[in-house]
Scaffold this motif. Structure first.
Motif, PDB file in Angstrom:
ATOM      1  N   ARG A   1       0.883  -1.186   0.000  1.00  0.00           N
ATOM      2  CA  ARG A   1       0.000   0.000   0.000  1.00  0.00           C
ATOM      3  C   ARG A   1       0.908   1.220   0.000  1.00  0.00           C
ATOM      4  O   ARG A   1       1.638   1.439   0.959  1.00  0.00           O
ATOM      5  N   LYS A   2       0.846   1.987  -1.062  1.00  0.00           N
ATOM      6  CA  LYS A   2       1.784   3.115  -1.151  1.00  0.00           C
ATOM      7  C   LYS A   2       1.177   4.399  -0.617  1.00  0.00           C
ATOM      8  O   LYS A   2       1.866   5.259  -0.092  1.00  0.00           O
ATOM      9  N   LYS A   3      -0.145   4.535  -0.743  1.00  0.00           N
ATOM     10  CA  LYS A   3      -0.761   5.799  -0.311  1.00  0.00           C
ATOM     11  C   LYS A   3      -1.154   5.695   1.159  1.00  0.00           C
ATOM     12  O   LYS A   3      -1.617   4.634   1.614  1.00  0.00           O
ATOM     13  N   ALA A   4      -1.022   6.813   1.845  1.00  0.00           N
ATOM     14  CA  ALA A   4      -1.355   6.822   3.277  1.00  0.00           C
ATOM     15  C   ALA A   4      -2.819   6.440   3.496  1.00  0.00           C
ATOM     16  O   ALA A   4      -3.147   5.738   4.458  1.00  0.00           O
ATOM     17  N   THR A   5      -3.691   6.894   2.584  1.00  0.00           N
ATOM     18  CA  THR A   5      -5.113   6.567   2.766  1.00  0.00           C
ATOM     19  C   THR A   5      -5.338   5.058   2.636  1.00  0.00           C
ATOM     20  O   THR A   5      -6.174   4.492   3.336  1.00  0.00           O
ATOM     21  N   GLU A   6      -4.550   4.410   1.766  1.00  0.00           N
ATOM     22  CA  GLU A   6      -4.696   2.950   1.624  1.00  0.00           C
ATOM     23  C   GLU A   6      -4.245   2.240   2.893  1.00  0.00           C
ATOM     24  O   GLU A   6      -4.847   1.252   3.314  1.00  0.00           O
ATOM     25  N   VAL A   7      -3.189   2.767   3.508  1.00  0.00           N
ATOM     26  CA  VAL A   7      -2.729   2.206   4.785  1.00  0.00           C
ATOM     27  C   VAL A   7      -3.854   2.338   5.814  1.00  0.00           C
ATOM     28  O   VAL A   7      -4.178   1.394   6.540  1.00  0.00           O
ATOM     29  N   ALA A   8      -4.466   3.516   5.856  1.00  0.00           N
ATOM     30  CA  ALA A   8      -5.565   3.732   6.816  1.00  0.00           C
ATOM     31  C   ALA A   8      -6.708   2.748   6.545  1.00  0.00           C
ATOM     32  O   ALA A   8      -7.240   2.131   7.480  1.00  0.00           O
ATOM     33  N   HIS A   9      -7.053   2.557   5.288  1.00  0.00           N
ATOM     34  CA  HIS A   9      -8.187   1.673   4.971  1.00  0.00           C
ATOM     35  C   HIS A   9      -7.923   0.226   5.420  1.00  0.00           C
ATOM     36  O   HIS A   9      -8.845  -0.465   5.846  1.00  0.00           O
ATOM     37  N   VAL A  10      -6.658  -0.198   5.321  1.00  0.00           N
ATOM     38  CA  VAL A  10      -6.323  -1.568   5.762  1.00  0.00           C
ATOM     39  C   VAL A  10      -6.622  -1.717   7.260  1.00  0.00           C
ATOM     40  O   VAL A  10      -7.156  -2.732   7.698  1.00  0.00           O
ATOM     41  N   VAL A  11      -6.275  -0.689   8.018  1.00  0.00           N
ATOM     42  CA  VAL A  11      -6.541  -0.751   9.466  1.00  0.00           C
ATOM     43  C   VAL A  11      -8.057  -0.713   9.707  1.00  0.00           C
ATOM     44  O   VAL A  11      -8.583  -1.486  10.527  1.00  0.00           O
ATOM     45  N   TRP A  12      -8.783   0.139   8.982  1.00  0.00           N
ATOM     46  CA  TRP A  12     -10.250   0.216   9.160  1.00  0.00           C
ATOM     47  C   TRP A  12     -10.885  -1.153   8.981  1.00  0.00           C
ATOM     48  O   TRP A  12     -11.795  -1.523   9.727  1.00  0.00           O
ATOM     49  N   GLU A  13     -10.397  -1.869   7.951  1.00  0.00           N
ATOM     50  CA  GLU A  13     -10.995  -3.186   7.653  1.00  0.00           C
ATOM     51  C   GLU A  13     -10.890  -4.146   8.837  1.00  0.00           C
ATOM     52  O   GLU A  13     -11.704  -5.053   8.979  1.00  0.00           O
ATOM     53  N   GLN A  14      -9.878  -3.941   9.675  1.00  0.00           N
ATOM     54  CA  GLN A  14      -9.703  -4.823  10.842  1.00  0.00           C
ATOM     55  C   GLN A  14     -10.642  -4.443  11.984  1.00  0.00           C
ATOM     56  O   GLN A  14     -10.860  -5.220  12.903  1.00  0.00           O
ATOM     57  N   VAL A  15     -11.169  -3.232  11.936  1.00  0.00           N
ATOM     58  CA  VAL A  15     -11.940  -2.712  13.078  1.00  0.00           C
ATOM     59  C   VAL A  15     -13.443  -2.646  12.765  1.00  0.00           C
ATOM     60  O   VAL A  15     -14.285  -3.015  13.595  1.00  0.00           O
ATOM     61  N   ILE A  16     -13.778  -2.202  11.559  1.00  0.00           N
ATOM     62  CA  ILE A  16     -15.193  -1.969  11.213  1.00  0.00           C
ATOM     63  C   ILE A  16     -15.880  -3.285  10.878  1.00  0.00           C
ATOM     64  O   ILE A  16     -15.328  -4.130  10.172  1.00  0.00           O
ATOM     65  N   GLN A  17     -17.096  -3.430  11.407  1.00  0.00           N
ATOM     66  CA  GLN A  17     -17.902  -4.616  11.094  1.00  0.00           C
ATOM     67  C   GLN A  17     -19.176  -4.172  10.381  1.00  0.00           C
ATOM     68  O   GLN A  17     -19.623  -3.028  10.530  1.00  0.00           O
ATOM     69  N   LYS A  18     -19.763  -5.115   9.630  1.00  0.00           N
ATOM     70  CA  LYS A  18     -21.033  -4.831   8.943  1.00  0.00           C
ATOM     71  C   LYS A  18     -22.045  -4.349   9.983  1.00  0.00           C
ATOM     72  O   LYS A  18     -22.130  -4.910  11.076  1.00  0.00           O
ATOM     73  N   GLY A  19     -22.792  -3.325   9.642  1.00  0.00           N
ATOM     74  CA  GLY A  19     -23.810  -2.830  10.561  1.00  0.00           C
ATOM     75  C   GLY A  19     -23.316  -1.744  11.507  1.00  0.00           C
ATOM     76  O   GLY A  19     -24.101  -1.158  12.241  1.00  0.00           O
ATOM     77  N   ASP A  20     -22.005  -1.454  11.471  1.00  0.00           N
ATOM     78  CA  ASP A  20     -21.472  -0.404  12.353  1.00  0.00           C
ATOM     79  C   ASP A  20     -21.891   0.989  11.899  1.00  0.00           C
ATOM     80  O   ASP A  20     -22.215   1.203  10.727  1.00  0.00           O
ATOM     81  N   THR A  21     -21.834   1.919  12.846  1.00  0.00           N
ATOM     82  CA  THR A  21     -21.991   3.333  12.522  1.00  0.00           C
ATOM     83  C   THR A  21     -20.621   3.990  12.615  1.00  0.00           C
ATOM     84  O   THR A  21     -19.887   3.787  13.589  1.00  0.00           O
ATOM     85  N   VAL A  22     -20.260   4.743  11.573  1.00  0.00           N
ATOM     86  CA  VAL A  22     -18.941   5.386  11.522  1.00  0.00           C
ATOM     87  C   VAL A  22     -19.099   6.838  11.056  1.00  0.00           C
ATOM     88  O   VAL A  22     -20.146   7.213  10.516  1.00  0.00           O
ATOM     89  N   ILE A  23     -18.059   7.615  11.293  1.00  0.00           N
ATOM     90  CA  ILE A  23     -18.105   9.037  10.926  1.00  0.00           C
ATOM     91  C   ILE A  23     -16.926   9.382  10.025  1.00  0.00           C
ATOM     92  O   ILE A  23     -15.776   9.076  10.360  1.00  0.00           O
TER      93      ILE A  23
END
Ligand code: SAM
Length: 199
Positions: free
Chosen positions: A5-27
């Motif tokens: 993952r070269k872009k910082a946003t892609e790095v962030a998205h990888v971490v999100w995938e480990q935390v966010i679950q279907k049905g969650d509310t996020v901002i």
């Protein structure tokens, strides 16, 4: 997995995938052109039963809200789009729009200016700090505050210091706070912060 993952946003998205679950509310505290909002929507949406959870997405610029709205129109159907609530609002006021009983799993910031937009409208240290305090109040245990911070523009370094001081001050009993920096990409002055609430 972070490598590749070269872009910082892609790095962030990888971490999100480990935390966010279907049905969650996020901002999405800085929805801009909607790329992060769309990524979050795909993570919270149930394939079969619709939203389950919601993405509350905000930006101080009306142009950004329109840009996010049109990206969603292109990328998802109208039913899915209903799972995103868009607000033309300063993120320091996020506590006013998220329902009190919402158990928020993530608040994400992508600081700086709107790519392709007016570069003089940037996130500012004072309101970023107020928004971080609001995020701390509404985030549920197990939740994440994610920040992508750019330091190449005027005011960027000062904002970085505010973000670092905020994360450093969160109690170690309840929070794990990390900073990612690509050391061998000096021309990409961008950092990723993850503040994970354990309790
Ligand atoms: N996440 C976006 C995306 O995926 O396209 C990019 C966000 S861009 C780097 C930063 C955004 O923050 C800009 O659109 C800007 O208008 C917005 N912004 C600046 N100050 C703000 C504030 N006080 N509250 C909410 N948004 C703000």
């Amino acid at each position: 997995y972070l490598f590749g993952r070269k872009k910082a946003t892609e790095v962030a998205h990888v971490v999100w995938e480990q935390v966010i679950q279907k049905g969650d509310t996020v901002i999405d505290a800085t929805c801009g052109n909607g790329n992060d909002t769309l990524a979050m929507l795909k993570m919270v949406m149930h394939d079969s039963v619709g939203c389950g959870g919601y993405v509350y997405a905000m930006d101080i610029q009306k142009d950004a809200i329109e840009s996010t709205s049109s990206l969603l129109d292109q990328a998802v159907g109208s039913k899915e789009k209903e799972c995103v609530k868009l607000f033309n609002l300063c993120h320091s006021k996020m506590g006013e729009i998220v329902p009190e009983n919402a158990r928020v799993r993530m608040v994400a910031f992508n600081l700086g200016y709107l790519p392709g937009g007016n570069k003089s409208i940037i996130t500012l240290s004072d309101t970023t700090l107020s928004a971080l305090k609001a995020a701390e109040r509404i985030l549920k245990p197990g939740g994440l505050i994610s920040l992508v911070v750019y330091i190449g523009h005027p005011g960027g370094r000062e904002e970085l210091e505010v973000v670092e001081a905020f994360g450093s001050g969160l109690p170690v009993s309840d929070w794990i706070c990390c900073k990612f920096q690509m050391l061998n990409r000096p021309l990409a002055p961008v950092l990723v912060f993850m503040f994970k609430r354990e309790n």
